[in-house]
Motif scaffolding. Structure first.
Motif, short mmCIF file in Angstrom:
data_model
loop_
_atom_site.label_atom_id
_atom_site.label_comp_id
_atom_site.label_asym_id
_atom_site.label_seq_id
_atom_site.Cartn_x
_atom_site.Cartn_y
_atom_site.Cartn_z
N TRP A 21 22.21 37.28 16.81
CA TRP A 21 20.81 36.86 16.78
C TRP A 21 20.45 36.20 15.46
CZ3 TRP A 21 19.54 36.26 21.33
CH2 TRP A 21 19.97 37.12 22.32
N GLY A 25 18.85 32.54 15.50
CA GLY A 25 17.65 32.26 14.72
C GLY A 25 17.87 31.17 13.68
N GLY A 28 17.91 27.82 15.43
CA GLY A 28 16.53 27.46 15.75
C GLY A 28 15.76 27.01 14.53
N GLY A 32 14.35 23.39 14.10
CA GLY A 32 12.90 23.29 13.90
C GLY A 32 12.56 22.56 12.62
N GLY A 54 8.82 29.42 12.97
CA GLY A 54 8.37 29.69 14.33
C GLY A 54 9.41 29.26 15.36
N ALA A 55 10.03 28.11 15.12
CA ALA A 55 11.07 27.63 16.04
C ALA A 55 12.28 28.57 16.03
CB ALA A 55 11.51 26.23 15.66
N VAL A 57 12.25 31.88 15.42
CA VAL A 57 11.87 33.10 16.15
C VAL A 57 11.79 32.81 17.64
CG1 VAL A 57 9.99 34.75 16.49
CG2 VAL A 57 10.71 34.14 14.19
N LEU A 58 11.18 31.69 18.00
CA LEU A 58 11.06 31.32 19.41
C LEU A 58 12.43 31.13 20.06
CD1 LEU A 58 9.03 30.64 21.68
CD2 LEU A 58 9.24 28.26 20.98
N GLY A 59 13.36 30.49 19.33
CA GLY A 59 14.71 30.30 19.85
C GLY A 59 15.43 31.62 20.07
N LEU A 61 13.99 34.60 20.63
CA LEU A 61 13.35 35.29 21.75
C LEU A 61 13.73 34.66 23.09
CD1 LEU A 61 9.79 35.99 20.31
CD2 LEU A 61 11.65 37.63 20.66
N LEU A 62 13.80 33.34 23.12
CA LEU A 62 14.20 32.65 24.35
C LEU A 62 15.65 32.99 24.72
CD1 LEU A 62 13.41 30.60 26.55
CD2 LEU A 62 14.30 28.82 25.05
#
Length: 91
Positions: A21, A25, A28, A32, A54-55, A57-59, A61-62
């Motif tokens: 992870w 991250g 991402g 980002g 943000g990108a 974290v979003l990556g 989580l996705l």
């Protein structure tokens, strides 16, 4: 660039799931940062950094959601239903 790729690949092989992870991250974040710097030219650097974080974290989580969806879709409900249907939870 090849020594860096070799190091990252070796670290991922050795540490495996512990750092997966972190790598997702980081990828991402780098992606980002690249996209934000292109679309937010002339904006403050702190804004670009926040969009990149943000990108990242979003990556992560996705990727977590997609991993769980793939694992769940691969499980067999044959004992319950008697068939090999793939069912995703809606809740």
């Amino acid at each position: 660039m090849i020594p860096l790729q070799t190091f990252v690949g070796a670290a991922l092989l050795i540490l495996g799931r512990k750092l997966f992870w972190v790598f997702v991250g980081a990828i991402g974040f780098v992606l980002g940062m690249d996209i934000a710097s292109r679309f937010l030219q002339g904006r403050p650097d702190w804004l670009i950094l926040i969009v990149a974080l943000g990108a990242g974290v979003l990556g992560a989580l996705l990727a977590l959601f997609l991993q769980r969806a793939c694992v769940y879709s691969g499980e067999s409900d044959e004992k319950v239903r008697g068939q090999g249907e793939i069912v995703l939870p809606i809740d």
